[in-house]
Design a protein around this motif. Structure first.
Motif, PDB file in Angstrom:
ATOM      1  N   LYS A   2       0.831  -1.207   0.000  1.00  0.00           N
ATOM      2  CA  LYS A   2       0.000   0.000   0.000  1.00  0.00           C
ATOM      3  C   LYS A   2       0.863   1.253   0.000  1.00  0.00           C
ATOM      4  O   LYS A   2       0.592   2.228  -0.711  1.00  0.00           O
ATOM      5  N   LYS A   3       1.958   1.228   0.817  1.00  0.00           N
ATOM      6  CA  LYS A   3       2.866   2.373   0.881  1.00  0.00           C
ATOM      7  C   LYS A   3       3.561   2.590  -0.448  1.00  0.00           C
ATOM      8  O   LYS A   3       3.732   3.719  -0.916  1.00  0.00           O
ATOM      9  N   ALA A   4       3.920   1.474  -1.119  1.00  0.00           N
ATOM     10  CA  ALA A   4       4.596   1.587  -2.413  1.00  0.00           C
ATOM     11  C   ALA A   4       3.662   2.171  -3.467  1.00  0.00           C
ATOM     12  O   ALA A   4       4.069   2.994  -4.295  1.00  0.00           O
ATOM     13  N   ARG A   5       2.383   1.731  -3.429  1.00  0.00           N
ATOM     14  CA  ARG A   5       1.414   2.278  -4.394  1.00  0.00           C
ATOM     15  C   ARG A   5       1.210   3.762  -4.174  1.00  0.00           C
ATOM     16  O   ARG A   5       1.085   4.540  -5.129  1.00  0.00           O
ATOM     17  N   LYS A   6       1.181   4.195  -2.899  1.00  0.00           N
ATOM     18  CA  LYS A   6       1.000   5.609  -2.586  1.00  0.00           C
ATOM     19  C   LYS A   6       2.187   6.433  -3.079  1.00  0.00           C
ATOM     20  O   LYS A   6       2.037   7.513  -3.654  1.00  0.00           O
ATOM     21  N   ALA A   7       3.405   5.885  -2.876  1.00  0.00           N
ATOM     22  CA  ALA A   7       4.603   6.594  -3.340  1.00  0.00           C
ATOM     23  C   ALA A   7       4.627   6.673  -4.860  1.00  0.00           C
ATOM     24  O   ALA A   7       5.019   7.703  -5.444  1.00  0.00           O
ATOM     25  N   ASP A   8       4.189   5.584  -5.513  1.00  0.00           N
ATOM     26  CA  ASP A   8       4.161   5.568  -6.981  1.00  0.00           C
ATOM     27  C   ASP A   8       3.168   6.600  -7.512  1.00  0.00           C
ATOM     28  O   ASP A   8       3.435   7.301  -8.491  1.00  0.00           O
ATOM     29  N   LYS A   9       2.025   6.718  -6.852  1.00  0.00           N
ATOM     30  CA  LYS A   9       1.019   7.702  -7.262  1.00  0.00           C
ATOM     31  C   LYS A   9       1.551   9.120  -7.111  1.00  0.00           C
ATOM     32  O   LYS A   9       1.356   9.978  -7.976  1.00  0.00           O
ATOM     33  N   ALA A  10       2.255   9.378  -6.008  1.00  0.00           N
ATOM     34  CA  ALA A  10       2.823  10.715  -5.789  1.00  0.00           C
ATOM     35  C   ALA A  10       3.881  11.027  -6.837  1.00  0.00           C
ATOM     36  O   ALA A  10       3.984  12.162  -7.329  1.00  0.00           O
ATOM     37  N   ALA A  11       4.673  10.015  -7.193  1.00  0.00           N
ATOM     38  CA  ALA A  11       5.714  10.228  -8.199  1.00  0.00           C
ATOM     39  C   ALA A  11       5.101  10.558  -9.558  1.00  0.00           C
ATOM     40  O   ALA A  11       5.591  11.438 -10.275  1.00  0.00           O
ATOM     41  N   ARG A  12       4.013   9.815  -9.901  1.00  0.00           N
ATOM     42  CA  ARG A  12       3.360  10.101 -11.189  1.00  0.00           C
ATOM     43  C   ARG A  12       2.768  11.504 -11.195  1.00  0.00           C
ATOM     44  O   ARG A  12       2.814  12.210 -12.206  1.00  0.00           O
ATOM     45  N   LYS A  13       2.190  11.912 -10.060  1.00  0.00           N
ATOM     46  CA  LYS A  13       1.609  13.251  -9.969  1.00  0.00           C
ATOM     47  C   LYS A  13       2.679  14.323 -10.138  1.00  0.00           C
ATOM     48  O   LYS A  13       2.480  15.330 -10.825  1.00  0.00           O
ATOM     49  N   GLU A  14       3.835  14.106  -9.508  1.00  0.00           N
ATOM     50  CA  GLU A  14       4.930  15.057  -9.627  1.00  0.00           C
ATOM     51  C   GLU A  14       5.456  15.101 -11.067  1.00  0.00           C
ATOM     52  O   GLU A  14       5.784  16.175 -11.588  1.00  0.00           O
ATOM     53  N   GLU A  15       5.513  13.920 -11.701  1.00  0.00           N
ATOM     54  CA  GLU A  15       5.968  13.857 -13.098  1.00  0.00           C
ATOM     55  C   GLU A  15       5.018  14.632 -14.017  1.00  0.00           C
ATOM     56  O   GLU A  15       5.463  15.374 -14.900  1.00  0.00           O
ATOM     57  N   GLU A  16       3.711  14.473 -13.796  1.00  0.00           N
ATOM     58  CA  GLU A  16       2.732  15.206 -14.602  1.00  0.00           C
ATOM     59  C   GLU A  16       2.851  16.710 -14.376  1.00  0.00           C
ATOM     60  O   GLU A  16       2.704  17.512 -15.304  1.00  0.00           O
ATOM     61  N   LYS A  17       3.145  17.102 -13.114  1.00  0.00           N
ATOM     62  CA  LYS A  17       3.303  18.529 -12.802  1.00  0.00           C
ATOM     63  C   LYS A  17       4.503  19.110 -13.533  1.00  0.00           C
ATOM     64  O   LYS A  17       4.438  20.198 -14.114  1.00  0.00           O
ATOM     65  N   LEU A  18       5.628  18.363 -13.506  1.00  0.00           N
ATOM     66  CA  LEU A  18       6.823  18.837 -14.199  1.00  0.00           C
ATOM     67  C   LEU A  18       6.578  18.929 -15.710  1.00  0.00           C
ATOM     68  O   LEU A  18       7.033  19.875 -16.368  1.00  0.00           O
TER      69      LEU A  18
END
Length: 684
Positions: A82-98
């Motif tokens: 669950k923690k890994a999925r949450k971190a992956d989601k945050a990373a994708r969100k940051e990538e989309e922001k960049l």
């Protein structure tokens, strides 16, 4: 039960060069206005299906009980996942922001350089030989919105995605179930270059088509044979959705004609096999009961007599139901012009083999109307008419029209009564009366006319008329005043293959009139004959270009001297409904003073091109010629008069309004330089 499909190497797919691959799954859908066609794609032989656990199949697998330590370890593993999925989601969100920041910076740079934001060119490739170029471009948002720059790169992507989905729908509907769609976006180009490449592949064909008819009782062999014949005819045809739908649509249309008024589509199964490029179609139709016509009841009548409705019924009680006869009955009721609502059905449950009561529900419309018309020509000046009409004066659809008409040359008052279905359904009685004063360059006449006749519709195209006519004529012409009583037997044969009464675009019309007259008074007995023909040719499917032509011949027999024929019964030519460009009755023999005296024979010919510029406006160049002769038959050694001009048409719901300007080509010094005509309907 569910099956995981592996990626297909030969199926329809859309590949995005910019952001990965988007696959169109092998479960394909064709959506039409009639049904949803589901295509279940057979997996290629080389495809490997992922293993499926017992749980996925709905069964239960035996599992030994877990120890406490094992349960704690499993719980910790779930938390870590669950923690890994949450971190992956945050990373994708940051990538989309960049990525958004990069694109905003790029857009700002493009604007600073004076380049319109995300302007693009689009090219669709790979469709040569398919005939789909225009239909796909019509479906394309990229093409339709080409002049409206996208607000962002996401907007451009959305247009591309919509086009890919739309193109896939079109390709499947046309039978290209194995097509591939790829696109590229060259953002370094100015403007951005979007290229969509379509590889349609081979068009699928219908490999098998079966239609099963199911009814409450056993079906007659010829009914199932009809469906089998329709289905067999489709095998080998391109697997286009239009063909697939039309096949069982034809059966659904024919079943009510064979006695099954409530046939319905029960089920369909369509499968496309990518291995052999064949479509297999299976359709099941519930026919419902087969019935016969029963007793007919009529509701909703107020002033219309019930017998007038029953008289036009197109079936016999007890015979097999046929939807074509019901449709014909509805047409007959509509033609009476007496009803605003017509409903023909039955509320009773249908029982196979029974006589089904037929219920006719009607709502009467207003049977009276008044109206007016207006016209103008440089010869007759302004003119007009007013009329009063009653379409049900005696309760059985009898039509009475009383009309007063006047212009600078003709003033008349007429009354006409039409009784439909006189002695038989395809026949009507015509009774008319006329009082008129006509003052032209050729004659001044006061007349009164009584006439009666019978007209029969032999076919929908052919009608014949035979009547009697009694006239009193008080005439003054270039020779001498005359008073005569005429008894005539006018006859008419008319054949009409055109597609419209006021604005024909295809077909032709033929007409022949003849009338012998017994004369009492200052004239002699004579016979008049007249033949007309016109033809119409549409040069394009939309009917925007139509070529029309006509010819007219007339002859008088029996009286050697033209003075022995009443002036109003002689032939004249010239005017808006004759040879345009010349005055009314201006063509033909004249007296020493130059006034027309009419003739014993007539010839006219004309042609025009009707061009629709828009849906409501058109132009018509025309050319016409002819003459009137003092011999019993046209003498073509004499000089013909020719005229030409151009007209404007305004198209309305009841026919075109025409304005024509015409010029004489080889007229006489007495002819005017031009003529203007305004009227309703085409010239012929």
């Amino acid at each position: 039960m569910s099956t995981k499909w592996p990626p297909l190497s030969g199926g329809m797919a859309a590949c995005a060069a910019e952001h990965g691959r988007a696959a169109i799954r092998p479960a394909l859908s064709i959506v039409t206005t009639l049904f949803v066609l589901t295509l279940v794609l057979t997996a290629p032989a080389s495809a490997q299906v992922d293993p499926v656990s017992a749980d996925e199949w709905g069964g239960e697998a035996e599992r030994p009980p877990l120890t406490k330590a094992e349960r704690q370890a499993e719980k910790a593993q779930r938390k870590a996942e669950k923690k890994a999925r949450k971190a992956d989601k945050a990373a994708r969100k940051e990538e989309e922001k960049l990525r958004a920041q990069e694109e905003e910076a790029e857009e700002a740079a493009r604007r600073a350089a004076g380049i319109p934001s995300y302007a693009y060119d689009v090219d669709i490739e790979g469709l040569k030989g398919t005939g789909l170029e225009s239909s796909l471009k019509d479906r394309s948002d990229l093409v339709r919105l080409r002049k409206e720059d996208p607000a962002s790169i996401w907007d451009l992507r959305a247009r591309i995605r919509r086009d890919i989905n739309g193109f896939a729908d079109v390709l499947r509907a046309e039978g290209y179930y194995g097509a591939r769609i790829n696109y590229t976006v060259a953002r370094d180009r100015k403007p951005i270059a979007v290229t969509i490449t379509i590889t349609p592949g081979d068009r699928f064909t219908i490999g098998a088509y079966s239609m099963q008819l199911v009814g409450p009782a056993s079906l007659p062999p010829e009914v199932q044979a009809m469906a089998d014949k329709v289905a067999t005819e489709q095998v080998g045809q391109p697997a286009r959705s239009e063909i697939v739908v039309a096949a069982f649509g034809k059966v659904m249309q024919e079943l009510p004609q064979l006695g099954y008024p409530r046939a319905k589509l029960a089920d369909q199964d369509f499968k496309a096999n990518h291995l052999d490029g064949k479509l297999t179609a299976k359709v099941r139709i519930e026919t419902g009961p087969r019935i016969r016509f029963g007793a007919t009841t009529v509701d909703g009548l107020e002033t219309v007599k019930k017998n007038a409705v029953l008289k036009v019924i197109t079936w016999e009680e007890g015979e097999q139901y046929d939807s074509r006869k019901v449709a014909k009955f509805r047409e007959e009721l509509t033609a009476m012009n007496l009803f605003s609502t017509i409903r023909i059905d039955s509320d009773d449950p249908l029982v196979d083999g029974d006589e089904q009561p037929m219920k006719v529900r009607l709502r009467e419309r207003d049977h009276r109307s008044i109206g007016a018309t207006a016209s103008y020509s440089t010869v007759n000046g302004f003119g007009g008419s007013v009329f009063w009409e009653h379409r049900n004066i005696f309760g059985a659809g009898e039509r009475l029209i009383v009309e007063a008409e006047a212009d600078q040359k003709l003033q008349q008052f007429t009354g006409d009564l039409t009784k439909p279905r006189f002695l038989r359904n395809d026949q009507k009685l015509l009774i008319g009366a006329e009082v008129a004063r006509e003052d032209t360059d050729a004659f001044l006449e006061y007349r009164g006319v009584l006439r009666a006749g019978v007209e029969r519709e032999v076919t929908k195209r052919l009608r014949v008329r035979l009547g009697t006519e009694a006239s009193y004529l008080d005439t003054r012409d270039a020779f001498a005043p005359t008073k005569s009583i005429l008894l005539g037997l006018p006859a008419l044969v008319a054949y009409d293959r055109s597609d419209d009464l006021l604005d024909p675009t295809t077909g032709f019309r033929l007409g022949l009139k003849a009338a012998p007259y017994l004369v009492f008074g200052d004239a002699k007995n004579f016979v008049t004959m007249e033949g007309t023909a016109s033809a119409y040719l549409r040069l394009d499917d939309a009917g925007k270009y139509v070529v029309a032509g006509r010819v007219k011949l007339g002859a008088l027999f029996g009286a050697n001297d033209i003075r022995n024929i009443p002036a109003s019964k002689r032939f004249y030519s010239g005017g808006g409904n004759s040879i345009r460009g010349y005055g009314y009755q201006a063509i033909g023999p004249v007296d020493p003073a130059g006034e027309p005296i009419g003739g014993k024979s007539l010839f006219e010919v004309g042609a025009e091109v009707r061009i629709k510029v828009t849906d409501t406006w058109g132009v018509v160049p025309f050319f016409e010629g002819g003459s009137v002769f003092d011999s019993a038959l046209p003498d073509f050694s004499q000089k013909l008069r020719w005229g030409a001009g151009i007209g404007v048409r305004y198209y309305t719901g009841f026919g075109p309004v025409r304005l024509d300007v015409a010029f004489p080509i080889n007229g006489t010094p007495a002819d005017d330089d031009f003529q203007i005509y305004v009227s309703i309907g085409q010239a012929f």
